[in-house]
Design a protein around this motif. Sequence first.
Motif, PDB file in Angstrom:
ATOM      1  N   ILE A 124      -4.967  25.341  65.790  1.00 26.62           N
ATOM      2  CA  ILE A 124      -5.173  25.055  67.215  1.00 26.62           C
ATOM      3  C   ILE A 124      -6.064  23.831  67.397  1.00 26.62           C
ATOM      4  CG2 ILE A 124      -6.266  25.927  69.337  1.00 26.62           C
ATOM      5  CD1 ILE A 124      -5.233  28.712  68.551  1.00 26.62           C
ATOM      6  N   ARG A 125      -7.104  23.700  66.581  1.00 25.44           N
ATOM      7  CA  ARG A 125      -7.967  22.516  66.670  1.00 25.44           C
ATOM      8  C   ARG A 125      -7.187  21.241  66.366  1.00 25.44           C
ATOM      9  NH1 ARG A 125     -11.728  25.676  63.865  1.00 25.44           N
ATOM     10  NH2 ARG A 125     -11.280  24.559  61.922  1.00 25.44           N
ATOM     11  N   GLY A 126      -6.352  21.299  65.324  1.00 23.52           N
ATOM     12  CA  GLY A 126      -5.561  20.132  64.965  1.00 23.52           C
ATOM     13  C   GLY A 126      -4.575  19.743  66.057  1.00 23.52           C
ATOM     14  N   PHE A 127      -3.978  20.740  66.698  1.00 25.55           N
ATOM     15  CA  PHE A 127      -3.012  20.478  67.761  1.00 25.55           C
ATOM     16  C   PHE A 127      -3.706  19.911  68.999  1.00 25.55           C
ATOM     17  CE2 PHE A 127      -0.008  21.379  71.124  1.00 25.55           C
ATOM     18  CZ  PHE A 127       1.233  21.204  70.528  1.00 25.55           C
ATOM     19  N   LYS A 128      -4.823  20.522  69.387  1.00 28.29           N
ATOM     20  CA  LYS A 128      -5.553  20.073  70.578  1.00 28.29           C
ATOM     21  C   LYS A 128      -6.109  18.664  70.408  1.00 28.29           C
ATOM     22  CE  LYS A 128      -8.213  22.591  73.068  1.00 28.29           C
ATOM     23  NZ  LYS A 128      -9.320  23.478  73.505  1.00 28.29           N
ATOM     24  N   LYS A 129      -6.383  18.275  69.177  1.00 34.11           N
ATOM     25  CA  LYS A 129      -6.900  16.929  68.919  1.00 34.11           C
ATOM     26  C   LYS A 129      -5.968  15.870  69.485  1.00 34.11           C
ATOM     27  CE  LYS A 129      -8.027  13.835  65.054  1.00 34.11           C
ATOM     28  NZ  LYS A 129      -8.138  13.720  63.565  1.00 34.11           N
ATOM     29  N   TYR A 130      -4.668  16.130  69.434  1.00 36.89           N
ATOM     30  CA  TYR A 130      -3.688  15.146  69.886  1.00 36.89           C
ATOM     31  C   TYR A 130      -3.049  15.494  71.226  1.00 36.89           C
ATOM     32  CZ  TYR A 130      -4.110  13.242  65.206  1.00 36.89           C
ATOM     33  OH  TYR A 130      -4.616  12.677  64.062  1.00 36.89           O
ATOM     34  N   ALA A 131      -2.918  16.797  71.536  1.00 39.54           N
ATOM     35  CA  ALA A 131      -2.184  17.203  72.735  1.00 39.54           C
ATOM     36  C   ALA A 131      -3.083  17.620  73.886  1.00 39.54           C
ATOM     37  CB  ALA A 131      -1.238  18.353  72.392  1.00 39.54           C
ATOM     38  N   TYR A 132      -4.372  17.772  73.642  1.00 39.13           N
ATOM     39  CA  TYR A 132      -5.357  18.239  74.626  1.00 39.13           C
ATOM     40  C   TYR A 132      -5.238  19.740  74.862  1.00 39.13           C
ATOM     41  CZ  TYR A 132      -7.971  18.833  78.971  1.00 39.13           C
ATOM     42  OH  TYR A 132      -8.848  19.262  79.934  1.00 39.13           O
ATOM     43  N   PHE A 133      -4.012  20.258  74.947  1.00 40.09           N
ATOM     44  CA  PHE A 133      -3.763  21.672  75.167  1.00 40.09           C
ATOM     45  C   PHE A 133      -3.626  22.410  73.832  1.00 40.09           C
ATOM     46  CE2 PHE A 133      -1.874  19.493  78.852  1.00 40.09           C
ATOM     47  CZ  PHE A 133      -2.529  20.134  79.889  1.00 40.09           C
ATOM     48  N   THR A 134      -3.787  23.738  73.880  1.00 44.73           N
ATOM     49  CA  THR A 134      -3.434  24.563  72.730  1.00 44.73           C
ATOM     50  C   THR A 134      -1.912  24.581  72.601  1.00 44.73           C
ATOM     51  OG1 THR A 134      -3.191  26.625  73.968  1.00 44.73           O
ATOM     52  CG2 THR A 134      -5.426  26.045  73.205  1.00 44.73           C
ATOM     53  N   PRO A 135      -1.368  24.981  71.454  1.00 49.10           N
ATOM     54  CA  PRO A 135       0.093  25.054  71.326  1.00 49.10           C
ATOM     55  C   PRO A 135       0.733  25.923  72.409  1.00 49.10           C
ATOM     56  CG  PRO A 135      -0.924  25.260  69.173  1.00 49.10           C
ATOM     57  CD  PRO A 135      -2.047  25.275  70.168  1.00 49.10           C
ATOM     58  N   GLY A 136       0.154  27.087  72.687  1.00 48.85           N
ATOM     59  CA  GLY A 136       0.719  27.962  73.707  1.00 48.85           C
ATOM     60  C   GLY A 136       0.672  27.343  75.084  1.00 48.85           C
ATOM     61  N   GLN A 137      -0.439  26.701  75.434  1.00 43.51           N
ATOM     62  CA  GLN A 137      -0.559  26.055  76.734  1.00 43.51           C
ATOM     63  C   GLN A 137       0.431  24.916  76.880  1.00 43.51           C
ATOM     64  OE1 GLN A 137      -4.701  25.010  76.428  1.00 43.51           O
ATOM     65  NE2 GLN A 137      -5.394  26.769  77.638  1.00 43.51           N
ATOM     66  N   TYR A 138       0.586  24.135  75.807  1.00 44.48           N
ATOM     67  CA  TYR A 138       1.508  22.998  75.883  1.00 44.48           C
ATOM     68  C   TYR A 138       2.934  23.486  76.079  1.00 44.48           C
ATOM     69  CZ  TYR A 138       3.083  18.213  75.132  1.00 44.48           C
ATOM     70  OH  TYR A 138       3.619  16.968  75.318  1.00 44.48           O
ATOM     71  N   LYS A 139       3.331  24.508  75.333  1.00 47.42           N
ATOM     72  CA  LYS A 139       4.689  25.016  75.452  1.00 47.42           C
ATOM     73  C   LYS A 139       4.928  25.603  76.845  1.00 47.42           C
ATOM     74  CE  LYS A 139       8.168  27.868  73.175  1.00 47.42           C
ATOM     75  NZ  LYS A 139       8.523  28.606  71.946  1.00 47.42           N
TER      76      LYS A 139
END
Length: 272
Positions: free
Chosen positions: A250-265
């Motif tokens: 989740i930290r790695g994903f938020k680093k680039y997407a701002y959102f968590t994986p679940g939030q982004y999806k």
Amino acid sequence: MSTLLEKAYFPAQPEIELNTDSYQEFKPIGTPFGNHIAVYYQFKTTEESIHSLSLIPDGCFDILFRCHPQKPGAILWTSPLQRRLQPNFHKNCVYFGVRFYPEQGLLKLKYPMKEMLDQQIPLLDVLGMDESYIEKVSEADSFSNRIEVFNEFLSGFPLNKNNDYQIVFSAIKSISASSGLLNISELAKKIGYSDRYLRGKFEEYIGFSPKQFCQIVKFQNCLHKLLFEEDKDLLDLIYDYGYYDQAHFIRGFKKYAYFTPGQYKNQFYKGI
């Protein structure tokens, strides 16, 4: 060089499609420019989208034409370091874009890419071209005709064959094939150059270091599976891409997407 059918990295910007009108795209599989261009696309801005259009890191750069009858223009639109809102769009205006792969070997820009990351730069400031092509692209009456005009422009550029480019091309191909899970020191030894030398050439050609690019490739691959493979469980992604645990992922994903994986999806999956 590889054909597009062998491509292992397909950079995506899902928010462009979801936040604009009349989105179209064409992936030039099997065409003469297929090794260099990821996608041609076109969209029309709305009142809302000029305030909500964001890019996520992809390691690429885009050329974006503003197809406005009175104010045609073109910019070099470079990858951000993290998800970022993009300014300076006209409302109710058609834009035509061309996304180049990081390893493209057609266009030689005037400055190192490291100096141009996360910016919108007037195209004529960074690329030698006839200004008339900007008007020709803007005035074309369809998406397909704009592709034809742009390809006519590209046909005047010789393929980059210098040794530095070949080093970067080979390294990017290896990183992409590994989905970003490659040890950079081992890659440098395999290619026959030092980590420092490889880093310098990456920053010159694509702006990011090899390590940063690996992380972006890994992020983009996770994003693709998250959005397009409905049965893909987060635990599978954690295992497939070498994360220690869910918190690390989740930290790695938020680093680039701002959102968590679940939030982004949840926010951007609809309509894809």
